[in-house]
Every structure is written in C-alpha cells, then in structure tokens.
Scaffold this active site. Structure first.
Site, PDB file in Angstrom:
ATOM      1  N   ARG A 187      -4.281 -10.168  -4.931  1.00  0.00           N
ATOM      2  CA  ARG A 187      -2.988 -10.869  -4.384  1.00  0.00           C
ATOM      3  C   ARG A 187      -2.120 -11.186  -5.452  1.00  0.00           C
ATOM      4  O   ARG A 187      -0.834 -11.377  -5.070  1.00  0.00           O
ATOM      5  CB  ARG A 187      -3.650 -12.319  -3.671  1.00  0.00           C
ATOM      6  CG  ARG A 187      -4.387 -12.047  -2.594  1.00  0.00           C
ATOM      7  CD  ARG A 187      -4.500 -13.311  -1.758  1.00  0.00           C
ATOM      8  NE  ARG A 187      -5.393 -13.083  -0.588  1.00  0.00           N
ATOM      9  CZ  ARG A 187      -5.441 -13.808   0.491  1.00  0.00           C
ATOM     10  NH1 ARG A 187      -4.615 -14.862   0.627  1.00  0.00           N
ATOM     11  NH2 ARG A 187      -6.249 -13.483   1.540  1.00  0.00           N
ATOM     12  N   ARG A 246      -6.204   0.008   0.750  1.00  0.00           N
ATOM     13  CA  ARG A 246      -7.524   0.672   1.764  1.00  0.00           C
ATOM     14  C   ARG A 246      -7.629   2.159   2.089  1.00  0.00           C
ATOM     15  O   ARG A 246      -8.749   2.987   1.760  1.00  0.00           O
ATOM     16  CB  ARG A 246      -7.255   0.097   3.140  1.00  0.00           C
ATOM     17  CG  ARG A 246      -8.551   0.334   4.047  1.00  0.00           C
ATOM     18  CD  ARG A 246      -8.112  -0.310   5.289  1.00  0.00           C
ATOM     19  NE  ARG A 246      -7.724  -1.597   5.309  1.00  0.00           N
ATOM     20  CZ  ARG A 246      -8.590  -2.652   5.166  1.00  0.00           C
ATOM     21  NH1 ARG A 246      -9.887  -2.386   5.102  1.00  0.00           N
ATOM     22  NH2 ARG A 246      -8.301  -4.018   5.060  1.00  0.00           N
ATOM     23  N   ASP A 253       0.923  -1.208  -0.067  1.00  0.00           N
ATOM     24  CA  ASP A 253      -0.129   0.036   0.029  1.00  0.00           C
ATOM     25  C   ASP A 253       0.888   1.235   0.027  1.00  0.00           C
ATOM     26  O   ASP A 253       0.430   2.219  -0.305  1.00  0.00           O
ATOM     27  CB  ASP A 253      -1.135   0.047   1.101  1.00  0.00           C
ATOM     28  CG  ASP A 253      -2.159  -1.155   1.220  1.00  0.00           C
ATOM     29  OD1 ASP A 253      -2.426  -1.436  -0.157  1.00  0.00           O
ATOM     30  OD2 ASP A 253      -2.609  -1.253   2.298  1.00  0.00           O
ATOM     31  N   LEU A 255      -6.650  -7.069  -9.357  1.00  0.00           N
ATOM     32  CA  LEU A 255      -5.347  -7.733  -9.252  1.00  0.00           C
ATOM     33  C   LEU A 255      -5.114  -8.023  -7.770  1.00  0.00           C
ATOM     34  O   LEU A 255      -4.420  -9.237  -7.565  1.00  0.00           O
ATOM     35  CB  LEU A 255      -4.375  -6.250  -8.997  1.00  0.00           C
ATOM     36  CG  LEU A 255      -3.941  -5.693 -10.378  1.00  0.00           C
ATOM     37  CD1 LEU A 255      -2.953  -4.500 -10.337  1.00  0.00           C
ATOM     38  CD2 LEU A 255      -3.137  -6.714 -11.190  1.00  0.00           C
ATOM     39  N   MET A 315      -5.109  -3.140  -4.737  1.00  0.00           N
ATOM     40  CA  MET A 315      -5.107  -2.939  -3.093  1.00  0.00           C
ATOM     41  C   MET A 315      -5.095  -1.492  -2.827  1.00  0.00           C
ATOM     42  O   MET A 315      -4.448  -0.658  -3.772  1.00  0.00           O
ATOM     43  CB  MET A 315      -4.264  -3.749  -2.509  1.00  0.00           C
ATOM     44  CG  MET A 315      -4.591  -5.270  -2.372  1.00  0.00           C
ATOM     45  SD  MET A 315      -3.236  -6.319  -1.683  1.00  0.00           S
ATOM     46  CE  MET A 315      -4.116  -7.843  -1.605  1.00  0.00           C
TER      47      MET A 315
END
Length: 401
Positions: A287, A185, A139, A285, A183
């Site tokens: 993992r 968050r 991230d 995408l 990913m």
C-alpha cells in the site's frame, strides 16, 4: 440541465482524487451539469443512496483533493454482475431520485466492465442514462492505453524505495539477501519499473513462469560474484502450473481474485533453505506504493486531473456513453507527450496488458533499455505540495464527513 455522479472503485492510487478533482473543476468552469454528486463507497454506497454534493468545492479544497491519497469518496469492491437486474434497477432509481443523467466511474479493469455493462443495460431499455469510465490502476495492466493514472506515481515511489533500501542493504558486510515485493497480480509493470534505479540484481515477474532451480542458480552466481543480491518480485509471480509463490492465495476479494502477498517471504526462505546465505531481508511495498502522495509524479497527477476534465468535457455530447477516456503516448523530437482519447468501454474491460516479453531479459536479469526508456518520462517531476508542519496537507475524506 441534469446532474452527474462521480464514484471511485477498487484499490486507490496516489492520484485517483486528482481525476475526481478534474471532473469537479471542469464543471465549475463549464457547468454542463447543475450539480456534481460524489458516490460514497463506490457503486455499493450509491445503491444505498449515499451521495455527497461536491459541486461547489472551494478552489483550495480542490488543490488539496489533488494531493490527497486514497479514495476521498471511499471505495468498494462490489461488482455489478451482468444479469442482476435488481442492482441495475436500483441504481437507475437512485439516479432518477437525484436528477442524475451521467455517472463517471473511476476505477480499474472491473470498473470499466461495469461502465460497459451499465451502458448496454440502459440502452437496451431506452433509458437516458449515460456511463463514462476514467481509468486508474497502479498495476498498469489496462488496454489499450499507454499507461494508467496511478501507475507513474507508484513507479516513482518504487524506484525511490528500491534505491534507498539498496544503499541501506549494501552498507553491511554480513551475508544476506534482500527481496522487495510489489503489487502486480497479472502483470509485472510495477516490479519492472524498480529496475530504473539500476540497483536490481534479479527480477521475478508474472509474465515468466518461475523456475526454482534456475532462479536459485542465478542467486548463487550473484553472491559468488558480488557478495550481495537485491531481488524484486511481483506479488503475482507463479510457477508453471499457475500456483502463486505467495502463500495468501486461499482467500479472494469481491471480484473472485486471489488475495496475494508473501511472494518475497517465500523467495527469501527458499534462498536460505538452499544454504546460499543464512539470512534475508524482506520489504513489502504494497500500500505504500499506491498511497505515497508525498512522492507523486508531476506527470501522473497532471494527467489524472486533465483526464477527469477531458471525461467531463466529452460528456457534453449527449451521445457520449459507454466510453472510457485514456492516455496515448506521442513523442516529438524525442520528448514525451500525452494525448487523451476515448474508446468503447468494451475495449478496456476484461483484458490484461502484460509487461512485454521482448522487454524482459532472460534468467531474471531485469529489463531492456527500451523498457527503461518507457518508464523514465512517467516518473518525471514533483508537484509543489501544500504543506503544514512539515507534512502534505490532505482533505478530509467525504466518506468520513
């Protein structure tokens, strides 16, 4: 001398094992510790006394470890909560029983908070236990670093898949939208990195509250002008009231974070329901971005390995505890260079480094040239992998032995 312990926590990355390899190899070259133990399944396994001796790992195995995806020790999402003295005391017991003086914890934001909390707890009780953090996250949302190990490889994969899937999408004449989900968050670094490919038409990030009406207007403009629209969305994209686009926000992981996934599907259906196009394609995408060891960034795997070595080297100082090692960027003659530093874990934990607002173009149009210049050096190069039968060879995970 005493022994040390290395554990991994949270979501794996393509290079998290390179940092583990760095600690192991550093101790072979400069044996600060008698033995190096690996904690099976992170803190959760350590509390159960599940350790694996990796001190004398062979040179070839260290090379294989560096190119093995996932967490070779196994991981967990168990949080040591402040004030839960039972867990802290149990950890101290396990460390004492195995002659362990120092714990290296490889993880993300919550793991760095664990390093801080454990260090404070030990110092308050006069215990000679030391805790050192080695960051990782796809991230890229940790502060105060320039970037975190794991992110450059994830960005490299994201860019490659963006370009490849765009070409696949662009081969058709039928009207449809393509939505790629990454990913991210709380921060849109990974989604934004896809723009380096030059193929992204619209970008939806957590840093900008989602406006359905404005977004659909931009989608229609793209189709009217180009007859196509390739969209990238971060899993953490949300409306102004904080509600996620994702449909999966009702469950939570072990750290009370909403479990996301589904933002791309939501956008696709939104566009179809608006009558802009009759169909759409969704690519998640997830993992794949964090486990694609076959597409590691050479910069990333090198830095992750050297960061592990740096953490070990610094721990030779008996006063080194409650610290995290990190990467800063230096540029000489316009060339990228990484510099390792160390700082208090409290400065790394419980903060989110969001993608800079000044790097985001208005109306979902992507990122600025300054952002592209930030990303490009990180995805440079490919390590020479050890292969067999056409595939990268991996080390058998220690948690499966």
């Amino acid at each position: 001398m005493s022994n040390c312990l290395v554990a991994q926590s949270g979501g794996p990355t393509a290079v998290i094992n390179a940092s583990l390899a760095g600690v192991i190899r550093a101790n072979q070259l400069n044996p600060v510790y008698d033995r190096v133990f690996g904690g099976i399944h992170g803190i959760e396994g350590v509390l159960d006394g599940k350790l694996y001796d990796v001190t004398d790992l062979a040179g070839r195995d260290i090379d294989l470890l560096k190119q093995t995806p996932s967490s070779a020790l196994g991981t967990c999402r168990y949080k040591l909560k402040r004030g839960n003295d039972a867990d802290y005391e149990r950890l101290a017991e396990v460390m004492d029983a195995n002659g362990i003086d120092t714990l290296f914890y490889i993880g993300g934001n919550d793991s760095m908070d664990t390093v801080d909390a454990l260090s404070e707890w030990a110092q308050a009780r006069g215990l000679s236990k030391r805790f050192v953090g080695i960051p990782k996250t796809v991230d890229n949302d940790l502060v105060p670093v320039d970037h975190s190990p794991g992110f450059p490889s994830a960005a490299k994969v994201a860019c490659a898949i963006t370009h490849a899937t765009y070409l696949d999408y662009a081969a058709y004449t039928r009207p449809e939208v393509f939505v790629l989900e990454t990913m991210g968050r709380d921060a849109g670094w990974l989604a934004a990195s896809c723009c380096v490919s030059g193929d992204v038409d619209l970008l939806v990030l957590p840093e900008v509250d989602f406006d359905k009406k404005a977004f659909l207007a931009e989608v229609k403009k793209k189709f009217d002008k180009k007859g196509e629209c390739y969209i990238v969305v971060s899993e953490g994209a949300h409306f102004a009231d904080g509600a996620y686009l994702s449909a999966g926000d009702s469950s939570h992981d072990g750290f009370a974070h909403a479990v996301l996934g589904g933002a791309a599907l939501t956008l696709k259906q939104m566009i179809v329901d608006a009558g802009i196009v009759p169909r759409g394609v969704v690519q998640d995408l997830s993992r794949a971005a964090r486990s694609s060891n076959f597409a590691q960034s050479l910069v990333d795997v090198t830095e992750a390995y050297e960061l592990g070595m740096s953490a070990h080297m610094r721990s030779a100082d008996p006063a080194f505890t409650g610290q995290v090692v990190g990467i800063r960027r230096e540029e000489a003659d316009g060339r990228y260079n990484a510099k390792f530093f160390a700082g208090p874990a409290s400065e790394f934990a419980n903060y989110v480094k969001q993608f800079p607002a000044e790097w985001i173009l208005p109306s979902y149009q992507g990122i600025t040239p300054e952002a592209v210049a930030y990303f490009k050096p990180l995805i440079e190069g490919e390590p020479k992998l050890i292969t067999q039968d056409g595939m990268a060879v991996t080390l058998q995970p220690f948690n499966k032995r």
